[in-house]
Write an enzyme that holds these catalytic residues in place. Structure first.
Site, PDB file in Angstrom:
ATOM      1  N   ARG A  68       5.573  17.033 -81.103  1.00 59.32           N
ATOM      2  CA  ARG A  68       6.457  16.942 -82.285  1.00 59.32           C
ATOM      3  C   ARG A  68       5.774  16.804 -83.601  1.00 59.32           C
ATOM      4  O   ARG A  68       6.200  17.447 -84.526  1.00 59.32           O
ATOM      5  CB  ARG A  68       7.223  15.355 -82.041  1.00 59.32           C
ATOM      6  CG  ARG A  68       8.344  15.415 -83.386  1.00 59.32           C
ATOM      7  CD  ARG A  68       9.026  14.121 -82.905  1.00 59.32           C
ATOM      8  NE  ARG A  68      10.054  14.147 -82.001  1.00 59.32           N
ATOM      9  CZ  ARG A  68      10.883  13.272 -81.551  1.00 59.32           C
ATOM     10  NH1 ARG A  68      10.977  11.856 -82.124  1.00 59.32           N
ATOM     11  NH2 ARG A  68      11.656  13.637 -80.348  1.00 59.32           N
ATOM     12  N   HIS A  72       6.734  19.350 -86.586  1.00 58.29           N
ATOM     13  CA  HIS A  72       6.908  18.861 -88.066  1.00 58.29           C
ATOM     14  C   HIS A  72       5.946  19.277 -89.012  1.00 58.29           C
ATOM     15  O   HIS A  72       6.436  19.276 -90.383  1.00 58.29           O
ATOM     16  CB  HIS A  72       7.088  17.243 -87.970  1.00 58.29           C
ATOM     17  CG  HIS A  72       8.416  17.007 -87.475  1.00 58.29           C
ATOM     18  ND1 HIS A  72       9.337  15.716 -87.943  1.00 58.29           N
ATOM     19  CD2 HIS A  72       9.051  17.319 -86.197  1.00 58.29           C
ATOM     20  CE1 HIS A  72      10.294  15.710 -87.249  1.00 58.29           C
ATOM     21  NE2 HIS A  72      10.317  16.697 -86.053  1.00 58.29           N
ATOM     22  N   VAL A  76       6.864  22.176 -92.464  1.00 56.33           N
ATOM     23  CA  VAL A  76       6.848  21.887 -93.776  1.00 56.33           C
ATOM     24  C   VAL A  76       5.477  22.336 -94.402  1.00 56.33           C
ATOM     25  O   VAL A  76       4.424  21.907 -94.036  1.00 56.33           O
ATOM     26  CB  VAL A  76       6.708  20.353 -93.988  1.00 56.33           C
ATOM     27  CG1 VAL A  76       6.543  20.050 -95.598  1.00 56.33           C
ATOM     28  CG2 VAL A  76       8.045  19.732 -93.454  1.00 56.33           C
ATOM     29  N   GLY A  78       3.986  25.191 -93.912  1.00 53.69           N
ATOM     30  CA  GLY A  78       3.217  25.890 -92.796  1.00 53.69           C
ATOM     31  C   GLY A  78       2.336  24.797 -92.248  1.00 53.69           C
ATOM     32  O   GLY A  78       2.245  23.860 -92.364  1.00 53.69           O
ATOM     33  N   ASP A  80      -0.533  23.113 -91.815  1.00 60.11           N
ATOM     34  CA  ASP A  80      -1.794  22.731 -92.847  1.00 60.11           C
ATOM     35  C   ASP A  80      -2.055  21.317 -92.590  1.00 60.11           C
ATOM     36  O   ASP A  80      -2.966  21.025 -93.515  1.00 60.11           O
ATOM     37  CB  ASP A  80      -1.159  23.275 -94.134  1.00 60.11           C
ATOM     38  CG  ASP A  80      -0.056  22.400 -94.665  1.00 60.11           C
ATOM     39  OD1 ASP A  80       0.445  21.516 -93.900  1.00 60.11           O
ATOM     40  OD2 ASP A  80       0.190  22.587 -95.832  1.00 60.11           O
ATOM     41  N   ASN A 100      10.937  11.890 -90.650  1.00 62.35           N
ATOM     42  CA  ASN A 100       9.898  11.443 -89.993  1.00 62.35           C
ATOM     43  C   ASN A 100       9.405   9.981 -89.692  1.00 62.35           C
ATOM     44  O   ASN A 100       9.052   9.416 -88.917  1.00 62.35           O
ATOM     45  CB  ASN A 100       8.456  11.787 -90.773  1.00 62.35           C
ATOM     46  CG  ASN A 100       8.314  13.451 -90.776  1.00 62.35           C
ATOM     47  OD1 ASN A 100       8.883  14.112 -89.783  1.00 62.35           O
ATOM     48  ND2 ASN A 100       7.940  14.090 -91.780  1.00 62.35           N
ATOM     49  N   PRO A 169      14.761  20.567 -89.115  1.00 59.58           N
ATOM     50  CA  PRO A 169      16.479  20.295 -88.317  1.00 59.58           C
ATOM     51  C   PRO A 169      16.714  18.980 -87.927  1.00 59.58           C
ATOM     52  O   PRO A 169      15.911  17.959 -87.569  1.00 59.58           O
ATOM     53  CB  PRO A 169      16.061  21.237 -87.076  1.00 59.58           C
ATOM     54  CG  PRO A 169      15.240  22.259 -87.465  1.00 59.58           C
ATOM     55  CD  PRO A 169      14.085  21.286 -88.013  1.00 59.58           C
ATOM     56  N   HIS A 199      12.409  19.727 -75.754  1.00 61.80           N
ATOM     57  CA  HIS A 199      13.156  18.407 -75.566  1.00 61.80           C
ATOM     58  C   HIS A 199      13.021  18.186 -74.094  1.00 61.80           C
ATOM     59  O   HIS A 199      13.748  17.059 -73.619  1.00 61.80           O
ATOM     60  CB  HIS A 199      14.387  18.446 -76.114  1.00 61.80           C
ATOM     61  CG  HIS A 199      14.439  18.338 -77.880  1.00 61.80           C
ATOM     62  ND1 HIS A 199      15.521  18.480 -78.557  1.00 61.80           N
ATOM     63  CD2 HIS A 199      13.317  18.097 -78.513  1.00 61.80           C
ATOM     64  CE1 HIS A 199      15.401  18.449 -79.898  1.00 61.80           C
ATOM     65  NE2 HIS A 199      13.831  18.082 -79.919  1.00 61.80           N
ATOM     66  N   THR A 200      12.421  18.978 -73.353  1.00 63.15           N
ATOM     67  CA  THR A 200      12.289  18.592 -72.029  1.00 63.15           C
ATOM     68  C   THR A 200      11.310  17.232 -71.815  1.00 63.15           C
ATOM     69  O   THR A 200      11.625  16.717 -70.532  1.00 63.15           O
ATOM     70  CB  THR A 200      12.064  19.618 -71.129  1.00 63.15           C
ATOM     71  OG1 THR A 200      11.766  19.426 -69.765  1.00 63.15           O
ATOM     72  CG2 THR A 200      10.501  20.108 -71.466  1.00 63.15           C
ATOM     73  N   ASP A 253      15.644  14.323 -71.771  1.00 64.71           N
ATOM     74  CA  ASP A 253      15.775  14.913 -70.384  1.00 64.71           C
ATOM     75  C   ASP A 253      15.976  14.018 -69.309  1.00 64.71           C
ATOM     76  O   ASP A 253      14.841  13.382 -68.984  1.00 64.71           O
ATOM     77  CB  ASP A 253      14.713  16.017 -70.361  1.00 64.71           C
ATOM     78  CG  ASP A 253      14.999  16.587 -68.731  1.00 64.71           C
ATOM     79  OD1 ASP A 253      15.620  16.133 -67.981  1.00 64.71           O
ATOM     80  OD2 ASP A 253      14.064  17.499 -68.444  1.00 64.71           O
ATOM     81  N   THR A 256      13.890  14.544 -65.550  1.00 66.17           N
ATOM     82  CA  THR A 256      12.411  14.747 -65.547  1.00 66.17           C
ATOM     83  C   THR A 256      12.096  14.480 -66.559  1.00 66.17           C
ATOM     84  O   THR A 256      11.136  15.352 -67.326  1.00 66.17           O
ATOM     85  CB  THR A 256      11.885  15.850 -64.857  1.00 66.17           C
ATOM     86  OG1 THR A 256      12.727  17.123 -65.596  1.00 66.17           O
ATOM     87  CG2 THR A 256      12.400  16.106 -63.268  1.00 66.17           C
ATOM     88  N   ASP A 261       9.807  21.018 -67.743  1.00 67.48           N
ATOM     89  CA  ASP A 261      10.241  21.989 -66.903  1.00 67.48           C
ATOM     90  C   ASP A 261      11.405  22.556 -67.615  1.00 67.48           C
ATOM     91  O   ASP A 261      11.823  22.374 -68.774  1.00 67.48           O
ATOM     92  CB  ASP A 261      10.485  21.384 -65.467  1.00 67.48           C
ATOM     93  CG  ASP A 261      11.502  20.203 -65.694  1.00 67.48           C
ATOM     94  OD1 ASP A 261      12.154  19.840 -66.660  1.00 67.48           O
ATOM     95  OD2 ASP A 261      11.577  19.403 -64.739  1.00 67.48           O
TER      96      ASP A 261
END
Length: 338
Positions: A68, A72, A76, A78, A80, A100, A169, A199-200, A253, A256, A261
């Site tokens: 994550r 993130h 923002v 690129g 960097d 954040n 998003p 998000h798995t 998820d 699992t 997966d």
């Protein structure tokens, strides 16, 4: 069904026009290469992998946290390393932006890896590259695919609180808004679905799924977005409607939660996505294209793994031309060099 079919030509043209408008802002990262550290810091890759193995072994959730952080960061300015900067008297960092704050974690793991890299080859490996490699290793360590990570990024000497507040998003945005946020970064609808497949693994805070479990599901998540009764009751016990327990978490998820997966897509196909934004990809009337992609990934984990790998490379190539010209390799990922 007839209503949905009538929308098909319009929606298809909408996505095409959005792609034509937004993707022109994407610039390929020609300065990146696979052998950038081959001579200057040959042990860099193994150091990062070793430290990630320790971190994920100690806390499996850390795999999702590092992944994550990379996402993130890239969304923002690129890729960097700007997301890693702490607030100072002269710099308003991205960590305190709404998307954040109380959400991003793993900064101590990044610090530890950076300290090891600085001991081995001072001033060579950027924090942005560290994060990109660590994200790849995080995915592998919980069962996900491997991909080659092009490196050679410089660290930004700036951050964008405004960008972190607007570009990333959010959990309750509609599908067309979500698509536009990916397209403006040069990422296609297919890239979006594959990348959201991250998000798995990981968890979401109550404050980000409260609207999903107490709102009007048919309005917020499409005609097939209803959660199963048992699952809904469990979520409501974790996250009360009165606004308490905002930082309580639930797995994105639930089948699992610590394994990378394709079960996340199977959950969406059942209408049980934890976040409105996730379920929108399958259940929204505008989700004709995204629904087909989700169905494919739900049935074929290899197809998901292949696209996820390709899309991660593509996201990692989002540039910050200014950083490549005037950037640096930070000694400490939290602060620009003196």
């Amino acid at each position: 069904m007839a209503h949905s079919s009538a929308l098909t030509p319009f929606l298809g043209m909408t996505f095409i026009l959005m792609s034509m408008f937004f993707t022109c802002t994407h610039v390929e990262a020609e300065y990146l290469s696979l052998d950038y550290y081959l001579k200057s810091c040959p042990k860099a890759i193994s150091i990062i992998r070793s430290e990630m193995e320790c971190a994920v072994r100690e806390e499996p959730r850390m795999a999702a946290s590092i992944l994550r952080l990379h996402f993130h960061d890239c969304f923002v300015q690129g890729c960097d390393g700007s997301v890693l900067l702490d607030n100072t008297v002269t710099l308003h960092g991205e960590k305190s932006a709404e998307q954040n704050l109380n959400s991003l974690r793993g900064f101590e793991v990044v610090d530890k890896i950076k300290n090891k890299l600085e001991s081995e080859c001072p001033g060579i490996v950027s924090c942005a590259d560290l994060l990109a490699i660590a994200a790849r290793d995080a995915v592998i360590l919980v069962g996900g695919p491997y991909w080659e990570v092009p490196v050679g990024r410089k660290d930004s000497r700036t951050a964008s609180f405004v960008g972190a507040s607007t570009d990333i998003p959010t959990a309750n945005q509609g599908l067309l808004t979500l698509v536009s946020k990916f397209l403006v970064k040069g990422l296609s609808v297919t890239d979006m679905v594959a990348l959201v497949g991250s998000h798995t693994i990981g968890v979401a805070r109550c404050t980000n799924f409260r609207e999903r479990i107490y709102g009007d599901f048919k309005l917020t998540s499409g005609m097939n977005g209803l959660l199963g009764a048992a699952y809904l009751n469990n979520l409501q016990s974790i996250c009360p409607e009165n606004g308490a327990n905002g930082d309580k978490t639930s797995a994105l998820d639930y089948t699992t939660p610590t394994l990378f997966d394709n079960s996340f897509f199977q959950i969406l196909a059942r209408g049980e996505g934890l976040l409105n934004s996730d379920q929108e990809m399958y259940s929204s009337l505008f989700g004709i294209e995204t629904k087909k992609i989700i169905q494919r990934y739900a049935e074929d984990p290899n197809a998901f793994f292949k696209q996820f790998s390709d899309s991660m490379v593509k996201m990692g190539n989002i540039t910050n031309p200014e950083s490549q010209i005037s950037g640096e390799v930070r000694e400490n990922c939290r602060f620009i060099n003196a």
